[in-house]
Motif scaffolding. Structure first.
Motif, PDB file in Angstrom:
ATOM      1  N   LEU A 119       0.826  -1.200   0.000  1.00 49.78           N
ATOM      2  CA  LEU A 119       0.000   0.000   0.000  1.00 49.78           C
ATOM      3  C   LEU A 119       0.864   1.255   0.000  1.00 49.78           C
ATOM      4  O   LEU A 119       0.587   2.222  -0.729  1.00 49.78           O
ATOM      5  CB  LEU A 119      -0.943  -0.002   1.197  1.00 49.78           C
ATOM      6  CG  LEU A 119      -1.924   1.179   1.273  1.00 49.78           C
ATOM      7  CD1 LEU A 119      -2.791   1.263   0.012  1.00 49.78           C
ATOM      8  CD2 LEU A 119      -2.796   1.064   2.512  1.00 49.78           C
ATOM      9  N   ASP A 120       1.927   1.249   0.778  1.00 49.71           N
ATOM     10  CA  ASP A 120       2.838   2.390   0.792  1.00 49.71           C
ATOM     11  C   ASP A 120       3.472   2.583  -0.580  1.00 49.71           C
ATOM     12  O   ASP A 120       3.594   3.718  -1.074  1.00 49.71           O
ATOM     13  CB  ASP A 120       3.920   2.186   1.851  1.00 49.71           C
ATOM     14  CG  ASP A 120       4.927   3.331   1.874  1.00 49.71           C
ATOM     15  OD1 ASP A 120       4.536   4.459   2.226  1.00 49.71           O
ATOM     16  OD2 ASP A 120       6.098   3.098   1.510  1.00 49.71           O
ATOM     17  N   ALA A 121       3.872   1.494  -1.221  1.00 54.73           N
ATOM     18  CA  ALA A 121       4.476   1.597  -2.555  1.00 54.73           C
ATOM     19  C   ALA A 121       3.493   2.180  -3.563  1.00 54.73           C
ATOM     20  O   ALA A 121       3.862   3.009  -4.410  1.00 54.73           O
ATOM     21  CB  ALA A 121       4.954   0.217  -3.020  1.00 54.73           C
ATOM     22  N   LEU A 122       2.233   1.760  -3.487  1.00 54.51           N
ATOM     23  CA  LEU A 122       1.226   2.269  -4.418  1.00 54.51           C
ATOM     24  C   LEU A 122       0.969   3.756  -4.197  1.00 54.51           C
ATOM     25  O   LEU A 122       0.731   4.503  -5.161  1.00 54.51           O
ATOM     26  CB  LEU A 122      -0.075   1.486  -4.255  1.00 54.51           C
ATOM     27  CG  LEU A 122      -0.025   0.030  -4.746  1.00 54.51           C
ATOM     28  CD1 LEU A 122      -1.178  -0.771  -4.164  1.00 54.51           C
ATOM     29  CD2 LEU A 122      -0.033  -0.034  -6.268  1.00 54.51           C
ATOM     30  N   GLU A 123       1.020   4.181  -2.970  1.00 56.77           N
ATOM     31  CA  GLU A 123       0.805   5.602  -2.675  1.00 56.77           C
ATOM     32  C   GLU A 123       1.973   6.455  -3.150  1.00 56.77           C
ATOM     33  O   GLU A 123       1.817   7.669  -3.337  1.00 56.77           O
ATOM     34  CB  GLU A 123       0.583   5.786  -1.177  1.00 56.77           C
ATOM     35  CG  GLU A 123      -0.746   5.209  -0.712  1.00 56.77           C
ATOM     36  CD  GLU A 123      -0.916   5.225   0.792  1.00 56.77           C
ATOM     37  OE1 GLU A 123      -2.079   5.178   1.250  1.00 56.77           O
ATOM     38  OE2 GLU A 123       0.108   5.293   1.513  1.00 56.77           O
ATOM     39  N   ARG A 124       3.126   5.838  -3.390  1.00 56.99           N
ATOM     40  CA  ARG A 124       4.310   6.523  -3.922  1.00 56.99           C
ATOM     41  C   ARG A 124       4.785   5.812  -5.189  1.00 56.99           C
ATOM     42  O   ARG A 124       5.971   5.661  -5.409  1.00 56.99           O
ATOM     43  CB  ARG A 124       5.409   6.561  -2.861  1.00 56.99           C
ATOM     44  CG  ARG A 124       5.023   7.274  -1.579  1.00 56.99           C
ATOM     45  CD  ARG A 124       6.193   7.340  -0.589  1.00 56.99           C
ATOM     46  NE  ARG A 124       6.567   6.035  -0.071  1.00 56.99           N
ATOM     47  CZ  ARG A 124       7.747   5.452  -0.248  1.00 56.99           C
ATOM     48  NH1 ARG A 124       8.684   6.035  -0.994  1.00 56.99           N
ATOM     49  NH2 ARG A 124       7.999   4.261   0.280  1.00 56.99           N
ATOM     50  N   TRP A 125       3.849   5.401  -6.039  1.00 59.80           N
ATOM     51  CA  TRP A 125       4.158   4.502  -7.143  1.00 59.80           C
ATOM     52  C   TRP A 125       5.178   5.082  -8.117  1.00 59.80           C
ATOM     53  O   TRP A 125       6.084   4.378  -8.587  1.00 59.80           O
ATOM     54  CB  TRP A 125       2.883   4.126  -7.877  1.00 59.80           C
ATOM     55  CG  TRP A 125       3.038   2.983  -8.841  1.00 59.80           C
ATOM     56  CD1 TRP A 125       2.901   3.024 -10.192  1.00 59.80           C
ATOM     57  CD2 TRP A 125       3.367   1.616  -8.510  1.00 59.80           C
ATOM     58  NE1 TRP A 125       3.110   1.774 -10.740  1.00 59.80           N
ATOM     59  CE2 TRP A 125       3.397   0.890  -9.719  1.00 59.80           C
ATOM     60  CE3 TRP A 125       3.627   0.957  -7.323  1.00 59.80           C
ATOM     61  CZ2 TRP A 125       3.681  -0.472  -9.765  1.00 59.80           C
ATOM     62  CZ3 TRP A 125       3.912  -0.415  -7.367  1.00 59.80           C
ATOM     63  CH2 TRP A 125       3.936  -1.100  -8.580  1.00 59.80           C
ATOM     64  N   THR A 126       5.061   6.343  -8.452  1.00 65.34           N
ATOM     65  CA  THR A 126       6.008   6.954  -9.397  1.00 65.34           C
ATOM     66  C   THR A 126       7.436   6.866  -8.882  1.00 65.34           C
ATOM     67  O   THR A 126       8.376   6.634  -9.652  1.00 65.34           O
ATOM     68  CB  THR A 126       5.634   8.422  -9.641  1.00 65.34           C
ATOM     69  OG1 THR A 126       4.297   8.490 -10.159  1.00 65.34           O
ATOM     70  CG2 THR A 126       6.573   9.069 -10.646  1.00 65.34           C
TER      71      THR A 126
END
Length: 329
Positions: free
Chosen positions: A35-42
């Motif tokens: 979830l953290d990665a998706l929130e900072r996906w770029t």
């Protein structure tokens, strides 16, 4: 790229998984959870891709054997779970078998409901349910995990918001469905916790099998060890781009939102079915009454998607069990 969440904590621990699903490497230095990665996906996606490349090349220190039984669902909790019904063949069979009135605009406006996303089940977790009389069913489908989607996003732009693809068992309790649909409020008790295959993959992992935002691959379903169906995801009447645009028409979709395809269903019957309800509908059309029973405690369902002899997402392999009920007082 292939990602998984090992069990531990409410949101799991993010790992990168090798293409053959045999090895994994911790990704905590990039993002502690998916979830953290998706929130900072770029920011995170290029670094995760680099780790994935090193893992596949055998160049990652600290890599370890990947055990799907130690994996939670890729997103143990998601901000939002919106499930579509993008295979119109499934609905048409239901209408024919049970003399249901056609749904208006069914061919131009996707069907979608919002399910519970706070308590997903892992691929090998038992499925605890209270009563066999509730009409226990499995539903094999595909899903897309998104990074942030602005309100009003078009289908064309929606394609770029798909971060990962997943394989789902959307468990259903058919006895509740007819009443809940008649209320106009949608499903609630009919939809207990859904289950996911252990690994989420970026669309490029599917190669030519990912076209027109559809997964053109067979979903193999076994029920109590026997073949049940292997319908292909390519027959979606609405692609994931259209489902996302539909969901985002009046709301922003936060990172980690999951969009489901609905039961994978193919016309003609040759490919079997991905849920019991559809088989029962076919039996009703052909024989005047259903012959296949819904699931009982102890029954098992297995689902997987195969490419070059290997599972793409890992397998869902689950048993239905009686849920322990809390004391009345």
């Amino acid at each position: 790229m292939k990602l998984a969440s090992l069990k531990g904590g409410k949101d799991g621990r993010l790992v990168v998984v090798s293409r053959d699903l045999l090895r994994a490497a911790g990704a905590e230095a990039i993002a502690p959870t998916l979830l953290d990665a998706l929130e900072r996906w770029t920011e995170c996606e290029p670094r995760l891709q680099q780790l994935y490349a090193r893992l596949n090349a055998g160049q990652t220190d600290g890599a370890f054997a990947f055990d799907p039984r130690q994996a939670a669902t890729p997103l143990p909790r998601a901000p939002q779970w919106c499930d579509g019904s993008a295979f119109l063949n499934h609905g048409r069979l239901m209408e024919t078998a049970f003399n249901l009135a056609p749904i208006p605009d069914i061919e131009t406006i996707p069907l979608m409901y919002q399910g519970g996303s706070d308590d997903f089940l892992g691929a090998t977790d038992d499925v605890p349910l209270p009563d066999e009389a509730h009409g226990i069913d499995f539903e094999g489908e595909y899903g897309a995990i998104l990074h942030e989607v602005p309100l009003g996003t078009s289908a064309q732009l929606a394609r770029s918001r798909i971060a990962l693809l997943v394989q789902i068992n959307d468990v259903s309790l058919r006895a509740f469905g007819p009443r809940e649909m008649k209320t106009g409020f949608g499903f609630f008790q009919a939809k207990p916790s859904s289950s996911f295959a252990p690994v989420a993959v970026t669309p490029d992992e599917l190669g030519d099998h990912w076209r027109n935002t559809r997964v053109h691959m067979d979903l193999h379903v076994e029920y109590n060890g026997a073949w049940f169906g292997n319908p292909n995801g390519g027959e979606m009447n609405f692609g994931f781009d259209e489902l996302i645009a539909h969901a985002a028409a009046t709301r922003r979709l936060s990172a980690g939102t999951i969009i489901g395809s609905g039961t994978v269903s193919n016309a003609g019957g040759r490919k079997g079915s991905a849920c019991i309800a559809e088989r029962r509908a076919i039996e009703t059309i052909e024989h005047g009454a259903p012959r296949t029973l819904f699931m009982r405690f102890g029954d098992r369902v297995r689902m997987d998607v195969r490419q070059d002899g290997h599972c793409v997402f890992g397998a869902i392999d689950q048993r239905i069990v009686r849920a322990p009920m809390p004391p009345l007082a």
